[in-house]
Design an enzyme around this catalytic site. Sequence first.
Site, PDB file in Angstrom:
ATOM      1  N   ASP A  24      -9.892   3.367   7.786  1.00  0.00           N
ATOM      2  CA  ASP A  24     -10.318   4.643   7.192  1.00  0.00           C
ATOM      3  C   ASP A  24     -11.779   5.038   7.418  1.00  0.00           C
ATOM      4  OD1 ASP A  24      -8.009   3.702   5.998  1.00  0.00           O
ATOM      5  OD2 ASP A  24      -8.812   3.697   3.980  1.00  0.00           O
ATOM      6  N   GLU A 199      -3.328   6.580  -1.792  1.00  0.00           N
ATOM      7  CA  GLU A 199      -4.623   6.020  -1.424  1.00  0.00           C
ATOM      8  C   GLU A 199      -5.560   7.151  -1.017  1.00  0.00           C
ATOM      9  OE1 GLU A 199      -3.097   1.915   0.578  1.00  0.00           O
ATOM     10  OE2 GLU A 199      -3.268   3.578   1.979  1.00  0.00           O
TER      11      GLU A 199
END
Length: 485
Positions: A24, A199
């Site tokens: 990420d 998430e």
Amino acid sequence: SPWYYREQFRPQFHFTPELNWMNDPNGLVYHDGEYHLFYQHNPHGNKWGHMSWGHAVSRDLCHWEHLPIALHEEYGTMIFSGSAVVDSKNTSGFGTLENPPMVAIYTGNGHGKQTQDLAYSLDNGRHWTKYSENPVLDLDEAHFRDPKVFWHTPSKRWIMVVSLAAKKIIQFYGSPNLKDWTLLSEFGPAGVDTKPNWECPDVFELPIEGSDGETRWILEADIGGGSIAGGSGGEYFIGEFDGTTFHADTQDSQWVDYGRDFYAPISWDNIPEEDGRRIWIGWMNNWETALVPTSPWRSSMSIPRALSLREVDGSLRLIQRPVRELQKLRGQELELTDVRIDGNQAVPLGSLNSRQLEIIAEFEVSDAEEFGLRVCEGPDERTVIGVRPGSSEVFVDRTVSGDVNFHLAFPGRHAAPLSVKNGRVQLHIFVDTSSVEVFANNGAITITDRIFPSEASDGVTLYSKDGATRLVSLQVWELNSIWHN
Ligand code: FRU
């Protein structure tokens, strides 16, 4: 030019780490002329582990300078995803008013739980100190992560949006100083939805195109599996955030992207008001097929995308467009206007270096069942970007795109709904060595997919199937590498 960044599948205008694993994007914040990009990184290997924050900066959202690792795994606590802000009023007391701190708010993962922790920098993000009284938020939860923090001007406080991932509950907290947090509200759980995890949430206000200055908020969250194209992907809700609570207009979410490789996008904080854009970047990968065949690094970020809202087929939709800064990478150009593509005939586009390309094509639908482009084409390989007006869909087909056999779930065709307005369809496409990003109808639909073609597969072809199509206009640019010139 440097010898590195020349590997077969190395993207040439997307951000990639020099070495080792990345997931990420984290801590996206603009400060003093620099866009900071932190990212989930394993400094010790080419797969997930030892999570730390890698770091790079850019002055133009095109060229990136690698910086040393910002936050290291330590004492059994990994540095999971999170965000960064510039604390210009020094509310945290980590700096001074003259030299306000940059503060990272991240998830500490270790010892059986996930907590929200702080670190700060007093030198534009070059050196970091972890807060000695971490954590600042501890619910004794195993799945509590990915804080995104921003300053909420009307209520004069910091807001954190963070996820109780396994319960699929998004929480909102408020704080005067980034250290003391009070629960404000919760969003979710998403009904009987059984897809795993929420998430990397983000929440922000966006302008509605074509309106008189109207805005709405979006709440974005990513699910670990079961998304539209399979595996992990993002969804979003449109609504209003009143400083305490997010009120969704409807409980129905929409998909962020219809490909398999756009995950955990978050947006830059602190972009100056004169600029006014909301820009995000996503991890161009999918947890299910994350072990892509590249070394000595793994994964790529997407290109930065500017966001807005627009009414599409009667309801508001998130619009994503490539940032205009990328135009400066344009090199040699090819232009065509008003070409009739006959049924079952293909128009090859000649001699461009066709592995790093930007393509803008407008088609007029006539009697063809399907039309579009094939990119990274060789005798046995191609990636098809097509439109089927009869079923109102645009798709990317990577079934025979090159090396597809490293994972059973990798080959496939990823379709999205697309409505044909005034008989026309517009496709804006970025091809970069091992990826395609398709923006259809001015950003209304995006499809993001990794591909692993062999080096010889560099053809680009226009096609029309079972009937003719008129190409209204086409512009193709070779894009320059950001690493070599
Ligand atoms: C999403 C994610 C986050 C977590 C990070 C760990 O891809 O699972 O929820 O913070 O990756 O690397």
